[in-house]
Design an enzyme around this catalytic site. Sequence first.
Site, PDB file in Angstrom:
ATOM      1  N   HIS A 262      21.586 -47.820 -20.687  1.00  0.00           N
ATOM      2  CA  HIS A 262      20.578 -47.081 -19.844  1.00  0.00           C
ATOM      3  C   HIS A 262      21.033 -45.445 -19.814  1.00  0.00           C
ATOM      4  O   HIS A 262      20.690 -44.610 -18.880  1.00  0.00           O
ATOM      5  CB  HIS A 262      20.605 -47.745 -18.421  1.00  0.00           C
ATOM      6  CG  HIS A 262      19.253 -47.330 -17.554  1.00  0.00           C
ATOM      7  ND1 HIS A 262      18.666 -46.635 -16.650  1.00  0.00           N
ATOM      8  CD2 HIS A 262      18.247 -48.145 -17.965  1.00  0.00           C
ATOM      9  CE1 HIS A 262      17.616 -46.845 -16.177  1.00  0.00           C
ATOM     10  NE2 HIS A 262      17.311 -47.822 -17.116  1.00  0.00           N
TER      11      HIS A 262
ATOM     12  N   TYR B 288      23.366 -49.553 -13.325  1.00  0.00           N
ATOM     13  CA  TYR B 288      21.877 -50.021 -13.744  1.00  0.00           C
ATOM     14  C   TYR B 288      21.973 -51.449 -13.795  1.00  0.00           C
ATOM     15  O   TYR B 288      22.646 -52.101 -14.567  1.00  0.00           O
ATOM     16  CB  TYR B 288      21.607 -49.255 -14.924  1.00  0.00           C
ATOM     17  CG  TYR B 288      20.294 -49.914 -15.343  1.00  0.00           C
ATOM     18  CD1 TYR B 288      20.463 -50.840 -16.339  1.00  0.00           C
ATOM     19  CD2 TYR B 288      19.226 -49.782 -14.880  1.00  0.00           C
ATOM     20  CE1 TYR B 288      19.138 -51.455 -16.922  1.00  0.00           C
ATOM     21  CE2 TYR B 288      18.000 -50.434 -15.389  1.00  0.00           C
ATOM     22  CZ  TYR B 288      17.945 -51.409 -16.250  1.00  0.00           C
ATOM     23  OH  TYR B 288      16.903 -52.069 -16.789  1.00  0.00           O
TER      24      TYR B 288
END
Length: 428
Positions: free
Chosen positions: A234, A160
């Site tokens: 995340h 991410y």
Amino acid sequence: MRITNVRAICTAPEGIALVVVKIETSSPGLYGLGCATFTQRPLTVVTAVEQYLRPFLVGKDPAAIEDIWQSAYVSSYWRSGPVLNNALAGVDGALWDIKGKCANLPLYQLFGGKCRDYAALYAHAAGENVHEVEESVRAYMEQGYGYVRCQTAVPGFATYGARRNVTRWQRSAQGEPGDGNREQADPERDAGEEAHKALEGAWEPMPYTRLVPRLFEHLRNQLGDGVELLHDVHERIPPVQALGLAKELEPYNLFFLEDPLAPEDCGYFRTMRQQTTTPIAMGELFVNQAEYVPLIEGRLIDFIRVHVSDIGGISMARKLAAFCEFYGVRTAWHGPGDVSPVGHAANLHLDLACYNFGVQEQHVFNQAAQDVFPGTPEIRDGALWSNDRPGLGVELDEELAARFPIPETPYGGGWPPIRRADGTVVRP
Ligand code: GCO
Ligand code: MG
């Protein structure tokens, strides 16, 4: 004065689906705008607004913001959740915009006036390795940023927030400005589903969890303590690894560690708080106050990362910020590319007026987005500045907006499934 029409307008000047609610009134030329952006399911929000809230609202007094919020909230009986809260937020923001225009005051004045002259921003630094991330942080520091989020690629894996192995769409959804020009040839965008998956690569928690402390060790050794560093997990690693990561990052004095846990694992925050002093930020995925209230009253987190339109908009965000103040929790409103410039303006008015402001996430809108949304808040010297116009201070060029329809993306606009090497799907 009465509400005469309520419309949800979709536009994607950066290739990211944005949703804005426009409320028109019986007062000639007086209308309001509110952000209702749920980029993975925009048309569900349009339906909620136009099929259900429009008939509920037409004929009502636009000044009655709180009564409209409370009565619209329960009008679906089953309530909350990202779709209904985004629809409600778009209405709420538009009503606040109208109220500011009627008062001829920028919204922060209606919220009690400024506590600060600007909102300090955090920029997104990323790279394929620690050296590239360092270079990116240095560049932001030279531009006057005091806060920088740092994400690094994990060699051979999808990660991410870092450019490698990430498709263009994911990059834009992760807060990196799109090109906004749909005509541009973009092999990644045009890749089929299989190619799309190939571009993502697999995600493995352990290589990531081992690498991140090395990233911040390098950054602190090279940059010292003159810049605040942030990181977004995340929600992707098992809770016990998140506990270990938060502890291992302690020596590097992060400003905050974001989404170390998924909303489904909030039960681990109590343990995390007992084990580490790394400041914790959580909330972008929260869609019901039952999720964030226990973390705040337990003093288990330090910053709320709430996507304002996911909790019902400005009215609810103001209440949440005030509640947080009593527990020493600060604001860090969610502000990537899938918050519209109208939503970034709402963030800014809250940033300026809330005593317990923490930091504001930055998104640099491309020229097309700034043309669609005249009055997009100005970024200068690492901060966000108000234009002091009445209401939210942002307009919408509907004709231009129509030239950027929601793009076709793989998975019907949803967040692509990130999978482990064995094929197990993991949380975003
Ligand atoms: C952030 C967020 C975003 C989300 C995106 C989902 O910290 O800004 O994590 O990058 O991934 O908003 O659509
Ligand atoms: Mg995040």
